[in-house]
Write a protein that holds these residues in place. Sequence first.
Motif, short mmCIF file in Angstrom:
data_model
loop_
_atom_site.label_atom_id
_atom_site.label_comp_id
_atom_site.label_asym_id
_atom_site.label_seq_id
_atom_site.Cartn_x
_atom_site.Cartn_y
_atom_site.Cartn_z
N THR A 75 0.85 -1.19 0.00
CA THR A 75 0.00 0.00 0.00
C THR A 75 0.88 1.24 0.00
OG1 THR A 75 -1.77 -1.16 1.16
CG2 THR A 75 -1.83 1.24 1.23
N LEU A 76 0.61 2.12 -0.94
CA LEU A 76 1.33 3.39 -1.03
C LEU A 76 0.33 4.49 -0.70
CD1 LEU A 76 2.20 1.46 -3.68
CD2 LEU A 76 3.86 3.27 -3.88
N LYS A 77 0.76 5.42 0.15
CA LYS A 77 -0.06 6.58 0.50
C LYS A 77 0.73 7.82 0.15
CE LYS A 77 -2.78 4.34 4.02
NZ LYS A 77 -3.39 4.41 5.31
N ALA A 78 0.08 8.75 -0.53
CA ALA A 78 0.76 9.97 -0.97
C ALA A 78 -0.09 11.19 -0.68
CB ALA A 78 1.05 9.88 -2.47
N SER A 79 0.62 12.30 -0.40
CA SER A 79 -0.05 13.59 -0.27
C SER A 79 0.95 14.68 -0.61
CB SER A 79 -0.61 13.79 1.14
OG SER A 79 0.43 13.86 2.09
N VAL A 80 0.43 15.83 -1.01
CA VAL A 80 1.29 16.98 -1.27
C VAL A 80 1.71 17.55 0.09
CG1 VAL A 80 1.36 19.33 -2.18
CG2 VAL A 80 0.31 17.50 -3.52
N ASN A 81 3.02 17.68 0.28
CA ASN A 81 3.55 18.21 1.54
C ASN A 81 3.99 19.66 1.43
OD1 ASN A 81 3.24 15.64 2.54
ND2 ASN A 81 5.40 15.17 2.66
N TYR A 82 4.27 20.11 0.20
CA TYR A 82 4.84 21.44 -0.02
C TYR A 82 4.50 21.87 -1.43
CZ TYR A 82 8.49 24.86 -1.16
OH TYR A 82 9.17 25.98 -1.58
N VAL A 83 4.26 23.16 -1.61
CA VAL A 83 4.11 23.70 -2.96
C VAL A 83 5.00 24.92 -3.12
CG1 VAL A 83 1.75 22.87 -3.28
CG2 VAL A 83 2.12 25.16 -2.38
N GLY A 84 5.56 25.06 -4.33
CA GLY A 84 6.27 26.27 -4.73
C GLY A 84 5.37 26.99 -5.72
N ASN A 85 5.96 27.62 -6.71
CA ASN A 85 5.15 28.29 -7.73
C ASN A 85 4.56 27.31 -8.73
OD1 ASN A 85 5.39 30.97 -6.82
ND2 ASN A 85 7.47 31.04 -7.62
N THR A 86 5.43 26.41 -9.24
CA THR A 86 4.99 25.43 -10.24
C THR A 86 5.29 24.00 -9.81
OG1 THR A 86 7.10 25.52 -11.43
CG2 THR A 86 5.39 27.08 -12.12
N SER A 87 5.90 23.85 -8.65
CA SER A 87 6.30 22.51 -8.20
C SER A 87 5.61 22.14 -6.90
CB SER A 87 7.82 22.45 -8.00
OG SER A 87 8.20 23.30 -6.94
N MET A 88 5.59 20.84 -6.65
CA MET A 88 5.01 20.28 -5.43
C MET A 88 5.93 19.17 -4.94
SD MET A 88 1.43 19.81 -7.36
CE MET A 88 2.38 19.80 -8.87
N ALA A 116 4.07 20.99 -12.44
CA ALA A 116 2.83 21.07 -13.21
C ALA A 116 3.12 21.67 -14.59
CB ALA A 116 1.81 21.93 -12.47
N LYS A 117 2.49 21.09 -15.61
CA LYS A 117 2.71 21.51 -17.01
C LYS A 117 1.36 21.77 -17.69
CE LYS A 117 7.22 20.63 -17.21
NZ LYS A 117 8.22 21.59 -17.65
N ASP A 118 1.41 22.62 -18.72
CA ASP A 118 0.23 22.81 -19.55
C ASP A 118 0.33 21.90 -20.78
OD1 ASP A 118 1.93 24.05 -21.41
OD2 ASP A 118 1.21 26.07 -20.96
N ASP A 119 -0.61 22.04 -21.70
CA ASP A 119 -0.65 21.17 -22.89
C ASP A 119 0.56 21.33 -23.80
OD1 ASP A 119 -3.06 20.17 -22.03
OD2 ASP A 119 -4.26 21.50 -23.29
N LYS A 120 1.24 22.48 -23.70
CA LYS A 120 2.42 22.74 -24.54
C LYS A 120 3.73 22.41 -23.81
CE LYS A 120 0.02 26.20 -27.19
NZ LYS A 120 -0.18 27.61 -27.46
N GLY A 121 3.63 21.90 -22.59
CA GLY A 121 4.83 21.54 -21.85
C GLY A 121 5.43 22.67 -21.03
#
Length: 186
Positions: A75-88, A116-121
């Motif tokens: 079993t793997l459990k994941a959550s976001v622990n930190y966010v920057g501007n475009t990274s987590m 995080a990326k948009d459709d154009k990368g």
Amino acid sequence: MEIANTVSASKITLSELMLPSHSNFSGKIHGGYLLRLMDQIAFACASKYSGSYCVTASVDTVDFLNPVHIGELVTLKASVNYVGNTSMVVGIRVTSEQIQTGVIKHCNSSYFTMVAKDDKGNNVKVPKLILSNIDEVRRFYDSVNRLENKKRYKELEHTFDYHSKEAIDGLESFNVVIAEKLKGKI
């Protein structure tokens, strides 16, 4: 209005029965297979949180604490622990359960940095993180500390003179032998 999201909105759980096809010759599950599962859950967690396609930017230390055997439920459990501007930073905890006995063991924990990326990368902004309890605050600060340590290490890498006599002499405390031709070049 700024967009924000809770840690609980990012949480994902993934369970999988370990099969013989996932194992090495000693009947233990390949570490690479577990890393693949960890990358999948990191992607799902970050994408769920951000609402964007996400890519893996880096993986912090993965310590394999206990082996996983064929027939165990991982079993793997994941959550976001930190966010920057475009990274987590996605924290992942992996456990395995011996199904017949119910014994659960902690196999490893790791931290994946996802972007995080948009459709154009192109990188896209992620929502702010709403911290709702003291564990979430601790995990956030732990991530900040890991990121600061990583930055300090990179700075040290750039400034350390590997060619100096002190650097070569400092290797003598490790399990290495310095070739005479190398000593002569310093």
